[in-house]
Design a protein around this motif. Sequence first.
Motif, PDB file in Angstrom:
ATOM      1  N   THR A   1      46.895  37.102  22.634  1.00  0.00           N
ATOM      2  CA  THR A   1      47.709  37.520  23.777  1.00  0.00           C
ATOM      3  C   THR A   1      47.656  36.480  24.885  1.00  0.00           C
ATOM      4  O   THR A   1      48.672  36.174  25.516  1.00  0.00           O
TER       5      THR A   1
ATOM      6  N   ASP B   1      54.403  40.498  21.278  1.00  0.00           N
ATOM      7  CA  ASP B   1      52.960  40.732  21.190  1.00  0.00           C
ATOM      8  C   ASP B   1      52.705  42.024  20.418  1.00  0.00           C
ATOM      9  O   ASP B   1      52.874  43.113  20.945  1.00  0.00           O
ATOM     10  N   GLU B   2      52.321  41.894  19.181  1.00  0.00           N
ATOM     11  CA  GLU B   2      52.037  43.049  18.315  1.00  0.00           C
ATOM     12  C   GLU B   2      53.092  44.130  18.472  1.00  0.00           C
ATOM     13  O   GLU B   2      52.789  45.278  18.765  1.00  0.00           O
TER      14      GLU B   2
HETATM   15 MG    MG Z   1      46.376  41.201  22.424  1.00  0.00          MG
END
Ligand code: MG
Lengths: 348, 265, 273
Positions: free
Chosen positions: A49, A165-166
């Motif tokens: 991240t 992000d994910e």
């Molecule tokens: Mg993360």
Amino acid sequence: MNGKAGTAIRLADCAKTFPNGTRALERTSLEMRGGETVVFLGPSGCGKTTLLRVIAGLESPDPGGRVYFDDEDVTNLPIERRNVGMVFQSYALFPNMNVADNIAYGLKVHGVAPDKRARRVDEMLEMMQIGELRERRITELSGGQRQRVALARAIAVQPRVLLLDEPLTALDALLRERLRIEIDVLLHSLGITAAYVTHDQGEAMAIGDRVAVINKGAIVQTGTPREIYYKPASSFVADFIGTMNRVDGTLRDGSLELPGGRIFWGQEGSGAMQVLFRPNDARIVPEAGAPLRGVVEQVFFLGDRTRLHVTGVADRAVVVETTEHGEFQVGQAIGLRIEPGALLRLRD
Amino acid sequence: MRRTPYFYLQLAFTLLVCSFLLVPVFMSIIAGLTENFFVGVKSGLTLRWIGVVWELYAPTIFRSMYIALATLAVTLVIGVPAAYVLAKRPGMMTRLVEEFLVLPVAIPGLAIALALIITYGGFRDFRTSWGFILVGHVLYTLPFMVRSVLAVLSSFNFQVLEESAASLGAGFWRRFFGIVLPNARSGIVAGALTVVTLSIGEFNLTWMMHTPETMTLPVGLADSYASMRLEIGSAYTLVFFVMIIPLLVALQRYGVQRTGTRKAA
Amino acid sequence: MRGRENRNLLLMVAPAIIVGAAFFLLPLARLAVVGATGKLGLAAYTAVVTNPQYFEALASTIVLSVTVTVATLVIAGITGVFLERNHFFGREALISMLTLPLAFPGVVVGFMVIMLAGRTGLIGELTTYFGAGRLVFAYSIAGLFTGYIYFSIPRVILTIMAAAEKLDPALEEAAKSLGANPWRVIVDVILPALKPALIASGAVCFATSMGAFGTAFTLATDIKVLPIVIYTEFTLLANIALAAALSMVLGVITWATLAACRVAAGSTAAAAG
Ligand SMILES: [Mg+2]
Ligand SMILES: Nc1ncnc2c1ncn2[C@@H]1O[C@H](COP(=O)(O)OP(=O)(O)OP(=O)(O)O)[C@@H](O)[C@H]1O
């Protein structure tokens, strides 16, 4: 908004140390070609991240680090002027606006005229197949629908780069699979440069043009999914991605000697060493005349394939996977063959 | 669900507590509308006392209203941004700010009023203006506004909303006004209702700080309780109820008062 | 890029900081100084202990506040838990009524006590009717006590209900399944779970009672509580230094109690009013 897809991204010597002393990112240099999807893969807390946020401009790199979009140095450009699209794991949709207003937000900020804005919103709704959700409140959407709106909102402004992000982590397995395919198709049809963060190796393999494996704040290997899978550069990568067998053997006269037999390898040198291979690289052959012999210890039927734990081949049980339909019994003696090219030797 | 004897015992107790709180309210309402409270309702109902109150105390009613609104305006302008900063940068002086937020409960209003009089009493024009009362009310209510907004801001991840707005090109102020404020609305409304309610009812500070020209409703109430007949005090109290009860009901309706308390707990 | 944002944020807290400094910290500092510069000098601060009259006021204020706190916790604890855990017709209305007096100022609460227990109060009427003579206690310490629990009950009920809402019914069921009787369930399960809320709301209740002025003022009791003494010293006797010193002492005591409870409750819960 410049509508130019395929911006190349370059990080030069970017590290990130948080005020509390946490070093989330080691000195990293990286290039993403225009239109390419790079997946950042690594265990929780490894700095994925943080890396994404450095690209986005939500974190500035430690002094000395630079971020370039094409040839433009954007290191000191705040995120609102970088024209990046972001998709968060938690969706981050604005609860005070309905679906259409969420998608239109970026356009409004960029000063796009209302009629053009409305047209673009329609386009996005259609592209994401959520036309019927147009007037819905955010709280009335399912997880999958929210993720589609989040994607539509990020893409609507035609960002130079898309950062995810994910994006699928919060969804259930089936939906995750479906959206993954849609995102893959979408990214390539748009021709946009995308950075995609995940800790799911299956997702990484499926979506990435290239995969960058991160460990403890450093990129430890970059390559195509195939390279990462079959030619891991370190035991960390080997273990993190899929199952890898790791056996002790002895190299002698170009052959590898294991407790269960010997197989031709064609390597120079000699001596004891550790050798790795993937479960699906070991072929099951009739026991008679097989180069390696062992005994089935456990059988797991996984539907599309069968996984066996085989003892006697090496100093510890090895995992073998086969797509054959035949039944296997515990205690059954079997033979194995491994192609020379499938055997790996790591330096670390 | 079957009710146990315990249930009825507790219900009876709760009803008793409720009547302890409400019976005097009803009594005072009736007293304010009765010709002669000593004789009782049979002496006849009248609006005469309300009329007397209006004649004597109308200015205090309006003054209380505009001081409450001014207090609200100031706490909104000062308190909401402050709460936002506190939510955005927690570590920053958090301990200190926490102390500050309990102070209006901890330091008796009397002490604050005394301190203000001692420090600013010399500025005659200021001392005798309603601005002086306003300062006291702002001091007393500001923490409630800050806490209410803070509670809402810490109940959802507004930072990630801001980040996504920023990624879409929105600058700092656009995010604050377009994303943060609308999503903190419930806390702001609850805070506003609390501020207005508290300001209208504030007595401890105001009693010390007021001058005859800056008398507010509760100060007038104390005055009427001490020097007027019971019916007039009651009628005046009735006027106060009429002003404050809708606010309280709105506060309960909004339900945020309770959740706000819960968040802070 | 953080720099610009930090500057904006600073700009946004600045007004609150300026107001707090100019109208709170500075005056409080002045108050502390003025308290020490009367004809008693620094001794003004110890007068609350050395002077029997002030000491008695302080003692009765503390005793009254503690008694009120305990009584309120018991009353509000029972009703709060009951209301949160039982659903019946009229529950919402009951909650609204119980929390209605939340923002009544002290003066009005004093007037409510007069309505109940004053010379023409309901209780007096009832006792006269039953031939027990006219019971009037509004102007005694009992009247103060009544007034203080009147304004404390609503806010404590709210905090207790919020805490009771988070009680895990499974815990209680587990205790019951192990054979605990209702009394044991209360002692072993409910009270420990409510402890932080009880400490927090008790602290607020205590602090409010210590500083309460309006109620005592309206009731014009012969019992001198500290806020009334301060008021008298300041307004009637023009003894500004002593009034300042006494209010500093009062403030420090309540503030310290709150801070201690906040540590005990392990959170900022005491801030919840
Ligand atoms: Mg993360
Ligand atoms: N603002 C911050 N301040 C201090 N440390 C931080 C901050 N943000 C992240 N970290 C730390 O930096 C490291 C990397 O965090 P990061 O969020 O980049 O990990 P991640 O790979 O995204 O993990 P996950 O898969 O769990 O999301 C972690 O040890 C984390 O605790």
